[in-house]
Design a protein around this motif. Structure first.
Motif, PDB file in Angstrom:
ATOM      1  N   VAL A   1      -3.187   2.015 -73.390  1.00  0.00           N
ATOM      2  CA  VAL A   1      -2.149   2.633 -72.552  1.00  0.00           C
ATOM      3  C   VAL A   1      -0.870   1.810 -72.619  1.00  0.00           C
ATOM      4  O   VAL A   1       0.232   2.340 -72.784  1.00  0.00           O
ATOM      5  N   MET A   2      -1.010   0.485 -72.507  1.00  0.00           N
ATOM      6  CA  MET A   2       0.154  -0.389 -72.553  1.00  0.00           C
ATOM      7  C   MET A   2       0.808  -0.364 -73.928  1.00  0.00           C
ATOM      8  O   MET A   2       2.036  -0.373 -74.048  1.00  0.00           O
ATOM      9  N   LEU A   3       0.001  -0.308 -74.995  1.00  0.00           N
ATOM     10  CA  LEU A   3       0.538  -0.250 -76.342  1.00  0.00           C
ATOM     11  C   LEU A   3       1.330   1.032 -76.563  1.00  0.00           C
ATOM     12  O   LEU A   3       2.416   1.023 -77.163  1.00  0.00           O
ATOM     13  N   MET A   4       0.809   2.141 -76.070  1.00  0.00           N
ATOM     14  CA  MET A   4       1.466   3.434 -76.284  1.00  0.00           C
ATOM     15  C   MET A   4       2.767   3.562 -75.504  1.00  0.00           C
ATOM     16  O   MET A   4       3.771   4.064 -76.024  1.00  0.00           O
ATOM     17  N   PHE A   5       2.803   3.092 -74.250  1.00  0.00           N
ATOM     18  CA  PHE A   5       3.913   3.427 -73.363  1.00  0.00           C
ATOM     19  C   PHE A   5       4.605   2.230 -72.731  1.00  0.00           C
ATOM     20  O   PHE A   5       5.586   2.401 -72.005  1.00  0.00           O
ATOM     21  N   GLY A   6       4.135   0.998 -72.974  1.00  0.00           N
ATOM     22  CA  GLY A   6       4.734  -0.157 -72.342  1.00  0.00           C
ATOM     23  C   GLY A   6       4.190  -0.381 -70.940  1.00  0.00           C
ATOM     24  O   GLY A   6       3.248   0.271 -70.507  1.00  0.00           O
ATOM     25  N   THR A   7       4.808  -1.295 -70.193  1.00  0.00           N
ATOM     26  CA  THR A   7       4.264  -1.711 -68.896  1.00  0.00           C
ATOM     27  C   THR A   7       4.946  -1.057 -67.697  1.00  0.00           C
ATOM     28  O   THR A   7       4.436  -1.157 -66.584  1.00  0.00           O
ATOM     29  N   ARG A   8       6.076  -0.388 -67.903  1.00  0.00           N
ATOM     30  CA  ARG A   8       6.840   0.082 -66.749  1.00  0.00           C
ATOM     31  C   ARG A   8       6.024   1.001 -65.845  1.00  0.00           C
ATOM     32  O   ARG A   8       6.046   0.866 -64.622  1.00  0.00           O
ATOM     33  N   TYR A   9       5.315   1.964 -66.434  1.00  0.00           N
ATOM     34  CA  TYR A   9       4.503   2.895 -65.656  1.00  0.00           C
ATOM     35  C   TYR A   9       3.016   2.717 -65.964  1.00  0.00           C
ATOM     36  O   TYR A   9       2.236   3.651 -65.843  1.00  0.00           O
ATOM     37  N   MET A  10       2.644   1.499 -66.330  1.00  0.00           N
ATOM     38  CA  MET A  10       1.266   1.286 -66.749  1.00  0.00           C
ATOM     39  C   MET A  10       0.263   1.595 -65.644  1.00  0.00           C
ATOM     40  O   MET A  10      -0.769   2.239 -65.877  1.00  0.00           O
TER      41      MET A  10
ATOM     42  N   SER B   1      12.249   8.717 -65.535  1.00  0.00           N
ATOM     43  CA  SER B   1      11.645   9.068 -64.253  1.00  0.00           C
ATOM     44  C   SER B   1      10.127   9.148 -64.389  1.00  0.00           C
ATOM     45  O   SER B   1       9.574   9.188 -65.505  1.00  0.00           O
ATOM     46  N   ILE B   2       9.466   9.187 -63.239  1.00  0.00           N
ATOM     47  CA  ILE B   2       8.011   9.344 -63.247  1.00  0.00           C
ATOM     48  C   ILE B   2       7.620  10.658 -63.922  1.00  0.00           C
ATOM     49  O   ILE B   2       6.677  10.701 -64.723  1.00  0.00           O
ATOM     50  N   ARG B   3       8.352  11.709 -63.623  1.00  0.00           N
ATOM     51  CA  ARG B   3       8.037  13.014 -64.233  1.00  0.00           C
ATOM     52  C   ARG B   3       8.189  12.962 -65.747  1.00  0.00           C
ATOM     53  O   ARG B   3       7.347  13.498 -66.478  1.00  0.00           O
ATOM     54  N   GLN B   4       9.253  12.325 -66.223  1.00  0.00           N
ATOM     55  CA  GLN B   4       9.453  12.203 -67.673  1.00  0.00           C
ATOM     56  C   GLN B   4       8.348  11.367 -68.316  1.00  0.00           C
ATOM     57  O   GLN B   4       7.859  11.694 -69.403  1.00  0.00           O
ATOM     58  N   ALA B   5       7.928  10.311 -67.629  1.00  0.00           N
ATOM     59  CA  ALA B   5       6.863   9.466 -68.164  1.00  0.00           C
ATOM     60  C   ALA B   5       5.552  10.236 -68.265  1.00  0.00           C
ATOM     61  O   ALA B   5       4.814  10.128 -69.257  1.00  0.00           O
ATOM     62  N   LEU B   6       5.257  11.056 -67.246  1.00  0.00           N
ATOM     63  CA  LEU B   6       4.022  11.846 -67.268  1.00  0.00           C
ATOM     64  C   LEU B   6       4.070  12.921 -68.343  1.00  0.00           C
ATOM     65  O   LEU B   6       3.074  13.166 -69.043  1.00  0.00           O
ATOM     66  N   THR B   7       5.218  13.577 -68.477  1.00  0.00           N
ATOM     67  CA  THR B   7       5.358  14.604 -69.513  1.00  0.00           C
ATOM     68  C   THR B   7       5.154  13.997 -70.893  1.00  0.00           C
ATOM     69  O   THR B   7       4.444  14.559 -71.741  1.00  0.00           O
ATOM     70  N   GLU B   8       5.769  12.847 -71.126  1.00  0.00           N
ATOM     71  CA  GLU B   8       5.624  12.166 -72.405  1.00  0.00           C
ATOM     72  C   GLU B   8       4.161  11.807 -72.665  1.00  0.00           C
ATOM     73  O   GLU B   8       3.641  12.012 -73.775  1.00  0.00           O
ATOM     74  N   ALA B   9       3.482  11.307 -71.649  1.00  0.00           N
ATOM     75  CA  ALA B   9       2.094  10.867 -71.827  1.00  0.00           C
ATOM     76  C   ALA B   9       1.166  12.036 -72.138  1.00  0.00           C
ATOM     77  O   ALA B   9       0.355  11.973 -73.067  1.00  0.00           O
ATOM     78  N   PHE B  10       1.282  13.112 -71.377  1.00  0.00           N
ATOM     79  CA  PHE B  10       0.341  14.219 -71.551  1.00  0.00           C
ATOM     80  C   PHE B  10       0.682  15.123 -72.730  1.00  0.00           C
ATOM     81  O   PHE B  10      -0.086  16.030 -73.062  1.00  0.00           O
ATOM     82  N   GLN B  11       1.814  14.868 -73.383  1.00  0.00           N
ATOM     83  CA  GLN B  11       2.115  15.525 -74.654  1.00  0.00           C
ATOM     84  C   GLN B  11       1.736  14.645 -75.842  1.00  0.00           C
ATOM     85  O   GLN B  11       1.913  15.047 -76.985  1.00  0.00           O
ATOM     86  N   HIS B  12       1.199  13.470 -75.537  1.00  0.00           N
ATOM     87  CA  HIS B  12       0.809  12.524 -76.576  1.00  0.00           C
ATOM     88  C   HIS B  12      -0.693  12.666 -76.828  1.00  0.00           C
ATOM     89  O   HIS B  12      -1.511  12.357 -75.964  1.00  0.00           O
ATOM     90  N   ARG B  13      -1.069  13.139 -78.004  1.00  0.00           N
ATOM     91  CA  ARG B  13      -2.460  13.484 -78.299  1.00  0.00           C
ATOM     92  C   ARG B  13      -3.403  12.299 -78.116  1.00  0.00           C
ATOM     93  O   ARG B  13      -4.501  12.441 -77.554  1.00  0.00           O
ATOM     94  N   SER B  14      -3.002  11.129 -78.553  1.00  0.00           N
ATOM     95  CA  SER B  14      -3.880   9.970 -78.456  1.00  0.00           C
ATOM     96  C   SER B  14      -4.171   9.605 -77.002  1.00  0.00           C
ATOM     97  O   SER B  14      -5.290   9.213 -76.660  1.00  0.00           O
ATOM     98  N   TYR B  15      -3.174   9.729 -76.134  1.00  0.00           N
ATOM     99  CA  TYR B  15      -3.388   9.452 -74.717  1.00  0.00           C
ATOM    100  C   TYR B  15      -4.358  10.456 -74.116  1.00  0.00           C
ATOM    101  O   TYR B  15      -5.267  10.077 -73.356  1.00  0.00           O
ATOM    102  N   VAL B  16      -4.208  11.712 -74.458  1.00  0.00           N
ATOM    103  CA  VAL B  16      -5.108  12.751 -73.938  1.00  0.00           C
ATOM    104  C   VAL B  16      -6.541  12.491 -74.386  1.00  0.00           C
ATOM    105  O   VAL B  16      -7.494  12.611 -73.594  1.00  0.00           O
ATOM    106  N   LEU B  17      -6.727  12.115 -75.652  1.00  0.00           N
ATOM    107  CA  LEU B  17      -8.071  11.806 -76.140  1.00  0.00           C
ATOM    108  C   LEU B  17      -8.661  10.602 -75.403  1.00  0.00           C
ATOM    109  O   LEU B  17      -9.845  10.587 -75.057  1.00  0.00           O
TER     110      LEU B  17
END
Length: 413
Positions: free
Chosen positions: A336-345, A210-226
């Motif tokens: 961003v695409m490398l970290m999480f793919g294209t689905r929610y890019m 889900s969108i919520r799961q994708a956002l949670t995963e992203a903002f718990q990922h240190r490299s994405y936050v940096l």
């Protein structure tokens, strides 16, 4: 043959050309906003803080709307979002042309153009490229889309100067509004569905994530936050320079034409820098590329403000800062695409862009506010230098790899 099958047969070349034209058209008018500051405040007796605040609102709402526009584009496709954004953008330019009070200016130049840009700017184009193009084509396509926006910055300011001198600033804004409507037919080429390897890149998507799961995963990922934090500086520097550089040069005794041509040179050099950055993103560490870009910006800005402003130093500054202007975008979007793919890019890049636009809001607003307090732009120039150095350091700890997921969350084979 089904409609979706027919749409999927649009060639990658046509997708790239139409996407690049959209980026060019939508980037041009907003990159020319600084040309309208002095004519408007002269006619209505406003301060530079009033105009600066309108463009600050624009930058902030562009950033606020971007993740939502990206999420809708991820779910339903880019075509509807691009068309809605173009209509809002054009309406905002018309309202800006007839604004006779600060409130109306803030609605037109701020709210309407801000939300319009969130729906039709190059960010949506890059998201569509990520979904619709083969993986090997994406980094260079990101660079091409960004470079096309840069060419819009080269093309529109001189045209804007000619239109203002020949017909007045109001008519110039109306011409810009008409040009933005061309986005709608061009967007048809992006109303496609990905096929083959265009649907795969970076981290594989979790089935039914889900969108919520994708956002949670992203903002718990240190490299994405940096990455998101570092992008703040890009927005601060670009928005401040775009809006206040013409006035800064006018204060130094230079003509309005020098300001317009400096913005144009930035756009032309940016086209080269963005393509070069897209090429380098496939051949070197993306985090190191970002660090060098931010460091280079700080050096260029410091050198510019330490020497007297002349037409020659202005053009040289335009070339140097232009090469580094949006060259951050290809490595940032690729990471961003490398970290999480294209689905929610489009959505995840949208949140990175929100940070960019918060920086843009502060850059434009503080530029006008501190000018009214101090009578010059020195404080904001030096703050731009310091932020560039900070972002160079922030990007270094980023890990260039797909997000690590628990076994239970790994996508099915």
């Amino acid at each position: 043959m089904s409609a979706s099958s027919a749409r999927s047969r649009v060639s990658p070349e046509l997708i790239i050309v139409c996407g690049c034209l959209i980026a060019l058209i939508t980037f041009g008018p907003r990159a020319s906003s600084g040309l309208f500051q002095l004519p408007m405040i002269t006619e209505y007796g406003w301060g530079r803080d009033t105009f600066g605040f309108a463009i600050a609102i624009q930058n902030l709402l562009w950033g606020v709307g971007q993740p939502f526009a990206g999420a809708v584009a991820d779910r339903f496709g880019a075509f509807r979002v691009l068309c809605t954004g173009a209509l809002l953008y054009a309406l905002g330019l018309v309202v800006m042309a007839y604004a006779t009070s600060p409130g109306v200016l803030h609605i037109g130049a701020g709210v309407l153009i801000g939300f319009g840009l969130s729906g039709c700017s190059f960010n949506l184009v890059l998201g569509a490229f990520g979904k619709l193009l083969p993986e090997k084509s994406r980094p260079m396509a990101f660079g091409a889309g960004t470079a096309a926006g840069s060419f819009g910055q080269f093309l529109f300011p001189p045209i804007g100067n000619v239109l203002i001198d020949s017909f007045g600033w109001q008519q110039a804004l109306l011409v810009f509004a008409a040009s933005v409507l061309l986005v709608m037919p061009l967007a048809l080429a992006l109303a496609t569905r990905p096929t083959g390897d265009a649907a795969q890149a970076g981290a594989a998507a979790i089935p039914n994530q889900s969108i919520r799961q994708a956002l949670t995963e992203a903002f718990q990922h240190r490299s994405y936050v940096l990455l998101v934090l570092g992008f703040f500086t890009c927005g601060f520097q670009l928005a401040f320079i775009t809006v206040h550089l013409p006035a800064y040069l006018k204060d130094a005794g230079l003509s309005a034409a020098v300001g317009g041509w400096t913005l144009a040179v930035i756009g032309l050099a940016n086209a080269v820098g963005s393509l070069g950055s897209g090429w380098l993103s496939t051949r070197m560490s993306k985090r190191w590329l970002l660090a060098w870009i931010y460091l280079g910006r700080s050096v260029a800005i410091a050198a510019f403000i330490l020497v007297p402003a002349t037409p020659m130093t202005s053009i040289l500054f335009g070339i140097s800062i232009g090469l580094l202007w949006l060259s951050t975008v290809p490595p940032t979007s690729s990471l961003v695409m490398l970290m999480f793919g294209t689905r929610y890019m489009a959505m995840l890049y949208g949140f990175a862009f929100f940070s960019h636009q918060v920086g843009g809001f502060l850059g434009v607003w503080l530029g006008g506010l501190l000018y009214e307090i101090n009578g010059n732009y020195s404080a904001v120039w030096w703050l731009s230098v310091l932020l560039g150095l900070a972002s160079a350091l922030i990007n270094l700890p980023i890990k260039e790899q797909p997000v690590t997921r628990a076994p239970a969350l790994q996508p099915a084979e």
